[in-house]
Design a protein around this motif. Sequence first.
Motif, mmCIF file in Angstrom:
data_model
loop_
_atom_site.group_PDB
_atom_site.id
_atom_site.type_symbol
_atom_site.label_atom_id
_atom_site.label_comp_id
_atom_site.label_asym_id
_atom_site.label_seq_id
_atom_site.Cartn_x
_atom_site.Cartn_y
_atom_site.Cartn_z
ATOM 1 N N ALA A 33 14.501 -22.716 -16.593
ATOM 2 C CA ALA A 33 14.174 -21.133 -15.948
ATOM 3 C C ALA A 33 12.529 -21.257 -15.928
ATOM 4 N N ALA A 81 16.668 -16.634 -22.443
ATOM 5 C CA ALA A 81 16.487 -17.887 -21.655
ATOM 6 C C ALA A 81 16.605 -18.983 -22.213
ATOM 7 N N VAL A 98 12.648 -24.300 -20.401
ATOM 8 C CA VAL A 98 12.014 -22.967 -19.837
ATOM 9 C C VAL A 98 10.386 -23.279 -19.529
#
Length: 564
Positions: free
Chosen positions: A135, A213, A220
């Motif tokens: 992400a 997330a 991430v």
Amino acid sequence: MDVKKLKNFPAISISVTGTPPTPTGTWRRRTPVHQERLSPCTDLCPCAGNIPTWMDLIAKGNLDAAWRELTDENPFPLITGRVCYRFCEQECNRKGFDDRVSVGAVERFLGEYAIKHHLHPSAQLNQLMTPVTVAVIGGGPAGLSAAHFLARAGCDVTIFDENEELGGLLRYGIPAYRLPKKLLEQEISSMVIELGGKAQMRARVDRDALLRACEKFDHVVVALGAHKTRALFHVREEENLLNSGLDFLSMVSSGRVDGLKVEHAEHVCVIGGGNTAIDVARSVLRLGQKSGTKVTIMYRRSEEEMPAHKDEIAVAKREGVRFVFLTSPRHIIRREDGKRELRCVRMILGESDESGRRRVEEADGVEFTITCDLAFSAIGESSDVAAIISETALPHSEEDVYLEKVVCAGDALYGPRSVSEAIASGKEAAKAIIRRVTGVHHDVASKDVVREQEIKFHYLAKLRANPNIFLEHQLTQKGFRDFAETTRTMTREMAEKEAARCINCGTCIACNRCFDFCPDVSIIKMADNSYTINTDMCKGCGLCADVCERGVIVFDDMEEVNDD
Ligand SMILES: Cc1cc2nc3c(=O)[nH]c(=O)nc-3n(C[C@H](O)[C@H](O)[C@H](O)COP(=O)(O)OP(=O)(O)OC[C@H]3O[C@@H](n4cnc5c(N)ncnc54)[C@H](O)[C@@H]3O)c2cc1C
Ligand code: SF4
Ligand code: SF4
Ligand code: SF4
């Protein structure tokens, strides 16, 4: 040739019958080394690979290969070629000889060439990376660069951004007259979306969303930028009379400025001395073109201390922006007719502080008034990444484990800087993730930089840069066409000529001069066009190093060889 006549010249050995040359390696007291070195431009560019290599490919007309070489390190040349502050040009080895090479303008041409010719980067699919999900929070240059390199490596990448469109400050900060939105979209689409990068827009990520997330994705990247407008603490406002310059630019980009009635303003003041202040002022000039709106930038130090780029200041002046230096507002009030009164004081520069910057202090405390219809604050931004990443996370807590997956990049990491630094930082974030997954770490050997005194200028002809390289429309206030771009891209012919001015400092371009000039036939050309030196033959005369104008051949230390 009459060979008999040569008998009287015994000191010179000339082979007319094909006998091999004498192995003069035993005479050598210093050894030439053929090695790739770093050019000052590549050294200073935050995100470039090897500038001399792609310059050489352009000069030879091989534009597709040049774009591939360039975008292996910087995926957004169309963007950086327009807005980068051109760090690369500062120390160009040509600058004292004729003119610096216009690397940024050539890069811009190449970026546009790729869009016109539908060039696409090759995915370097890495099997290990294929199931990895990442992400990327924030779709500015840092997040987009991270997404590009991760998608190219085979990761499944999703960008989350609170805005409606990708680009970050490229779209919502830098105005269209410097970076047209359509071109921005085209490069993002080609370098991120077409590689498989997905985007979820209008997705604001807060602390909880970040933890979710971390739970859902393997890695991430946090690239939120630095958008927190700094407060003018010393200014007293009776109501909210100061508008945020950054919010205004964002509204201009989205076409939603109606509420401010800028287009009817007689006079607008912008407080600040950086790029945001300049972009706000130039945007106001455009919006107020019909009513002849006057714009004043008010800065508390002098022009030399302005953090804005010098080129930007010059263009703003030419377009009609007025500057008031060494002036600071203390109090803002609204008059009965709706206008703002800025009660200001004069400032003076004092001694330098620890950072070398001169302190600024009030001159005499005597107030004077500047009247305007609107006042913008544009004194800079700061990062508020701490709002979503806890700095107090307890070790070994579940949260801490999640946050180990996070890599930060761009302005969010180090505060407001520049587009090319954000691109470089996004690339580093991607590399860090690729390293974690593959466990492979590539050590890049450091190379020394080729400086001006090593360039063999006696072999070079002076060639001034084309004065029309930036093809700037010399706009006065009457000349604006809304937010149309104020510069044009150079032609292919101009780009090839400019690239041919590059000396390719430190990079062998296989020109063959060392090979042709070596009297002892000791330069060997390999099948891949690289060169090696046959030390059995080389007597260390130094001709190869002298004829290599770009400093590729150097001598190792005065090596004491063959003393016996
Ligand atoms: C007016 C202005 C002009 C400039 N001009 C130049 C220039 O000419 N040349 C130059 O080199 N640099 C320039 N800069 C600086 C440059 O734009 C920045 O350094 C660069 O954009 C930083 O990139 P970034 O990706 O780190 O952040 P940003 O570009 O700020 O992108 C961050 C992204 O994160 C998103 N985001 C933020 N918070 C959240 C959240 N909570 N949830 C989801 N998404 C979020 C934002 O919507 C944004 O899209 C300028 C800056 C300004 C303000
Ligand atoms: S990104 Fe900037 S510094 Fe790097 S080559 Fe391009 S213009 Fe030069
Ligand atoms: S001449 Fe070319 S390689 Fe050398 S510093 Fe200038 S742009 Fe870089
Ligand atoms: S002279 Fe030409 S071929 Fe030889 S090292 Fe220099 S650039 Fe390469």
